[in-house]
Design a protein around this motif. Structure first.
Motif, mmCIF file in Angstrom:
data_model
loop_
_atom_site.group_PDB
_atom_site.id
_atom_site.type_symbol
_atom_site.label_atom_id
_atom_site.label_comp_id
_atom_site.label_asym_id
_atom_site.label_seq_id
_atom_site.Cartn_x
_atom_site.Cartn_y
_atom_site.Cartn_z
ATOM 1 N N VAL A 180 4.925 65.112 9.254
ATOM 2 C CA VAL A 180 4.732 63.632 9.399
ATOM 3 C C VAL A 180 4.472 63.170 10.749
ATOM 4 O O VAL A 180 4.722 62.092 11.025
ATOM 5 C CB VAL A 180 5.788 62.896 8.526
ATOM 6 C CG1 VAL A 180 5.959 63.597 7.103
ATOM 7 C CG2 VAL A 180 7.345 63.428 9.180
ATOM 8 N N SER A 212 6.085 66.054 1.285
ATOM 9 C CA SER A 212 7.192 65.787 0.379
ATOM 10 C C SER A 212 8.352 66.618 0.918
ATOM 11 O O SER A 212 8.266 67.555 1.574
ATOM 12 C CB SER A 212 6.885 66.439 -1.150
ATOM 13 O OG SER A 212 7.956 66.809 -1.804
ATOM 14 N N ARG A 256 6.348 46.181 0.188
ATOM 15 C CA ARG A 256 6.506 47.181 -0.507
ATOM 16 C C ARG A 256 7.997 47.192 -1.228
ATOM 17 O O ARG A 256 8.289 47.551 -2.122
ATOM 18 C CB ARG A 256 6.883 48.315 0.723
ATOM 19 C CG ARG A 256 5.704 48.598 1.125
ATOM 20 C CD ARG A 256 5.597 50.201 1.847
ATOM 21 N NE ARG A 256 5.913 51.183 1.014
ATOM 22 C CZ ARG A 256 6.100 52.396 1.316
ATOM 23 N NH1 ARG A 256 5.702 52.811 2.616
ATOM 24 N NH2 ARG A 256 6.615 53.215 0.494
ATOM 25 N N GLU A 283 12.884 59.905 17.372
ATOM 26 C CA GLU A 283 13.345 59.612 15.814
ATOM 27 C C GLU A 283 14.261 60.774 15.761
ATOM 28 O O GLU A 283 15.445 60.490 15.125
ATOM 29 C CB GLU A 283 12.342 59.793 15.046
ATOM 30 C CG GLU A 283 11.085 58.547 14.962
ATOM 31 C CD GLU A 283 10.008 58.746 14.201
ATOM 32 O OE1 GLU A 283 10.274 58.434 12.876
ATOM 33 O OE2 GLU A 283 8.804 59.100 14.467
ATOM 34 N N LEU A 339 16.275 60.976 1.734
ATOM 35 C CA LEU A 339 15.655 61.183 0.561
ATOM 36 C C LEU A 339 16.079 62.700 -0.162
ATOM 37 O O LEU A 339 16.518 62.680 -1.194
ATOM 38 C CB LEU A 339 14.058 61.657 0.769
ATOM 39 C CG LEU A 339 13.163 60.220 0.986
ATOM 40 C CD1 LEU A 339 12.015 60.308 1.409
ATOM 41 C CD2 LEU A 339 13.319 59.394 0.161
ATOM 42 N N GLU A 341 14.978 59.302 7.231
ATOM 43 C CA GLU A 341 14.235 59.338 6.055
ATOM 44 C C GLU A 341 14.390 60.446 5.306
ATOM 45 O O GLU A 341 14.583 60.604 4.013
ATOM 46 C CB GLU A 341 12.776 58.706 5.990
ATOM 47 C CG GLU A 341 12.153 58.625 4.681
ATOM 48 C CD GLU A 341 10.483 58.311 4.775
ATOM 49 O OE1 GLU A 341 9.884 58.601 5.894
ATOM 50 O OE2 GLU A 341 10.048 58.155 3.953
ATOM 51 N N ARG A 384 11.383 58.909 10.519
ATOM 52 C CA ARG A 384 11.101 59.812 9.493
ATOM 53 C C ARG A 384 12.211 60.853 9.535
ATOM 54 O O ARG A 384 12.096 61.567 8.499
ATOM 55 C CB ARG A 384 9.870 60.497 9.987
ATOM 56 C CG ARG A 384 8.585 59.709 9.336
ATOM 57 C CD ARG A 384 7.925 58.621 10.165
ATOM 58 N NE ARG A 384 7.785 58.961 11.515
ATOM 59 C CZ ARG A 384 6.669 59.152 11.972
ATOM 60 N NH1 ARG A 384 5.559 59.373 11.355
ATOM 61 N NH2 ARG A 384 6.482 59.105 13.456
ATOM 62 N N GLY A 393 14.758 54.943 -1.841
ATOM 63 C CA GLY A 393 13.729 55.427 -0.994
ATOM 64 C C GLY A 393 12.862 54.722 -0.315
ATOM 65 O O GLY A 393 12.639 54.977 0.898
ATOM 66 N N VAL A 394 12.437 53.589 -0.820
ATOM 67 C CA VAL A 394 11.806 52.468 0.019
ATOM 68 C C VAL A 394 12.491 51.930 1.154
ATOM 69 O O VAL A 394 11.839 51.991 2.320
ATOM 70 C CB VAL A 394 11.224 51.165 -1.194
ATOM 71 C CG1 VAL A 394 10.615 50.494 0.090
ATOM 72 C CG2 VAL A 394 10.250 51.779 -1.949
ATOM 73 N N SER A 399 14.728 53.522 2.702
ATOM 74 C CA SER A 399 14.920 54.461 3.904
ATOM 75 C C SER A 399 13.641 54.753 4.671
ATOM 76 O O SER A 399 13.507 55.024 5.752
ATOM 77 C CB SER A 399 15.431 56.014 3.277
ATOM 78 O OG SER A 399 14.463 56.369 2.235
ATOM 79 N N THR A 400 12.394 54.403 3.944
ATOM 80 C CA THR A 400 11.269 54.525 4.835
ATOM 81 C C THR A 400 11.060 53.402 5.695
ATOM 82 O O THR A 400 10.553 53.567 6.714
ATOM 83 C CB THR A 400 9.999 54.444 3.593
ATOM 84 O OG1 THR A 400 10.435 55.225 2.393
ATOM 85 C CG2 THR A 400 8.544 54.502 4.438
#
Ligand SMILES: [Zn+2]
Ligand SMILES: [Zn+2]
Length: 456
Positions: free
Chosen positions: A85, A306, A354, A91, A395, A391, A388, A379-380, A382-383
Motif C-alpha cells: 500500500v 487485503s 464515504r 505513518e 482492521l 489502519e 495505513r 473500517g471506513v 480507520s481508513t
C-alpha cells in the motif's frame, strides 16, 4: 475446504495445549482423521506451515510436528502489506506513537514490584552499556500492560522502521545516549504512577527518534531481502518469481484488475516449471498481490491489498499467547478512539461521502445479518484516519473481534445490537463529518462499551 481443515488442525493444536515438538499424526493418520483427499490435506498443511502452527517432517517417525509461532511471520506479512500500500515511514512512526501512548496510559496502573525491579535493572544495564537494544525498554513497558495484542503490535511497529533503511545500524547506535536518558525519565514516570507525565515523555522521546530517522535516506521502493513471502518452507525459485511480480506491481503502480499475463506467458517470461510457477501463484494469492483466474480470458490479475494474510498469522500467534477477548476489546477501543479523532481532524468532502455510503450500505443489510456484517463504518473510519499502518492494526483487530462475536453472540443480543447500531453509527459519522473529534470519541466510546457487554 483446505481452509476449513487448516482451522481444524489449529483447533486441535490449541486443544492439546500447543505441545511444541510433538507429532500430532502421520499423513495417513491425518487423512483418516479429517476424511479429505491427499490434495486437500497437503494444501491445509501448507496453510498451517505458513501460520507456523505445525510443519510436516518427512521420513521415519515423521508426521505433522507442532511448532512455536514467532513474530517473524507476522512482521513479514505486515511489511509486505505496508510495502504494497506504499505506506510512508512517517505513518509507521505515527502508528508506533499512538500504540506506545496507549502503553503509557495502561502500564502505571498495572505494574507490580517485579516489573519495577525489572525496569530499574534494564535502565541500569543500559547505563553500563550491557544492553544495547533500544527496543528492550519499549518491549518491557508493553508487557506490563498484560495485553498480548498490544504487546505484539508494539513489537511489530518497533521492528518495521528498521526495514525501511538500507543501513539499519544507523537506527541504533547514534541515538543511543539520548535514548537512554529519555528511557530513564520515562520509566521514572511509569513507576511513579503518573500516566499523563509518562505519556508526554513517551511522545517527546519517539518524536525525537522519528526526527533523527527522517533525516536519513530511506526507501520503501524495495522489499528487504530479510522479508520472506512464504516463511521458512518456501521454494526459493517460486519466491523469486513472486517477488519479481510484486516488484512489477508496485513499481509500475499497476491498477487492480490489471492482467499480468496468461499462465503460459508468465511461465515463459520467468523461465520456470509449471510446478514452481503454481507455488509462486499460491504465495501471491496468499498475500493478496495477484490471483489466477481460469478459463477463457483468464490469467493472472492484480488484486486489491487485503489485511487477511496478516490477520491470519496474528490470530494464531495471539491464540498461542492465550489472549482473552477482553484484551482485544480493550485495545480496539483505545485505538479506535484515536482513529476517530484523526479522522475528524483530516476529514475531506470525499471522506464525508464515504461515511455516507457506509451508512447507506448498512441500511440495506437485513436485521439477522446486522450483528456480523454491520460494522463496516468502523473500517471506513480507520481508513479516513489517513494512516495505513494504523489502519492495518485496526482492521486486524476489528476482524478478530468479529470472529469472536460471531461465535459468542446469543440471538437476543444479536437483536439488541441490530436495533441500536444504525442510530449510533449515524451519530458517530455525523461528528466526524463535522470535524468534531471530541464528540466522535465520546459517541464511539459509548458504542464500544455497549458492544463489549455482549462479548463473552
Ligand atoms: Zn526508545
Ligand atoms: Zn459499530
Amino acid at each position: 475446504m483446505a481452509t476449513v481443515i487448516a482451522r481444524r488442525i489449529v483447533g486441535d493444536v490449541i486443544e492439546r495445549g500447543w505441545p511444541v515438538g510433538e507429532v500430532i499424526g502421520s499423513e495417513s493418520d491425518l487423512l483418516e482423521r479429517y476424511g479429505v483427499s491427499r490434495a486437500v490435506l497437503r494444501e491445509a498443511i501448507r496453510l498451517v506451515e505458513n501460520q507456523q502452527v505445525a510443519h510436516m517432517r518427512r521420513g521415519p517417525g515423521g508426521g505433522l510436528v507442532v511448532t512455536e509461532p514467532t513474530v517473524d511471520a507476522i512482521i513479514d506479512a505486515a511489511v509486505l502489506y505496508l510495502h504494497r500500500v506504499n505506506a510512508r515511514l512517517d505513518e509507521v512512526f505515527e502508528a508506533r506513537l499512538v500504540l506506545e501512548e496507549v502503553v503509557t496510559e495502561m502500564a502505571p496502573a498495572r505494574l507490580d514490584e517485579t516489573d519495577i525491579a525489572n525496569l530499574r535493572q534494564l535502565i541500569a544495564d543500559e547505563a553500563s552499556g550491557e544492553i544495547v537494544d533500544h527496543r528492550a525498554v519499549h518491549t518491557l513497558l508493553a508487557s506490563i500492560t498484560r495485553n498480548p495484542a498490544l504487546e505484539l503490535f508494539v513489537d511489530i511497529l518497533n521492528r518495521v522502521p528498521v526495514l525501511y533503511f538500507r543501513d539499519p545500524t544507523a537506527f541504533t547506535s547514534t541515538t543511543f545516549s539520548a535514548s537512554h536518558h529519555a528511557h530513564a525519565r520515562l520509566t521514572d514516570a511509569v513507576i511513579a504512577g503518573d500516566a499523563g507525565l509518562a505519556r508526554r515523555r513517551m511522545r517527546k522521546h519517539l518524536e525525537a527518534e522519528a526526527e533523527f530517522l527522517r533525516n536519513r535516506r530511506s526507501s520503501h521502493q524495495f522489499l528487504p531481502d530479510t522479508v520472506s513471502l512464504g516463511g521458512a518452507v518456501s521454494n526459493k525459485r517460486a519466491e523469486d518469481v513472486a517477488r519479481a511480480i510484486l516488484h512489477e506491481v508496485i513499481v509500475d503502480e499497476l491498477p487492480y484488475g490489471y492482467l499480468l499475463g496468461s499462465e503460459g506467458e508468465l511461465i515463459e517470461r520467468y523461465g520456470v516449471s509449471r510446478a514452481v510457477f503454481r507455488e509462486a501463484v499460491r504465495l501471491l494469492e496468499h498475500h493478496h498481490i495477484a490471483a489466477m483466474r481460469r478459463g477463457p480470458g483468464g490469467g493472472m490479475f492484480v488484486t486489491p491489498p487485503s489485511v487477511d494474510a496478516v490477520t491470519d498469522v496474528v490470530a494464531v500467534y495471539l491464540a498461542r499467547r492465550g489472549m482473552k477477548v477482553a484484551d482485544l476489546a480493550e485495545l480496539r477501543t483505545a485505538l479506535e478512539l484515536v482513529l476517530a479523532d484523526l479522522a475528524a481532524q483530516r476529514i475531506t468532502d470525499e471522506g464525508r461521502s464515504r461515511l455516507h455510503e457506509a451508512l447507506e450500505a448498512e441500511k440495506s443489510v437485513s436485521e439477522a445479518e446486522f450483528a456480523d456484517a454491520g460494522h463496516d463504518l468502523h473500517g471506513v473510519i480507520s481508513t479516513l484516519a489517513g494512516n495505513r499502518a494504523l489502519e492495518l492494526v485496526a482492521l486486524v483487530l476489528i476482524r478478530l473481534t468479529r470472529l469472536h462475536q460471531i461465535e459468542s453472540l446469543s440471538d437476543s443480543a444479536r437483536q439488541k445490537v441490530a436495533d441500536q447500531v444504525p442510530r449510533t453509527h449515524e451519530g458517530i459519522a455525523a461528528a466526524i463529518a463535522d470535524g468534531d473529534g471530541e464528540l466522535a470519541r465520546h459517541r464511539l466510546r459509548r458504542h464500544l462499551e455497549v458492544l463489549a457487554k455482549y462479548l463473552r
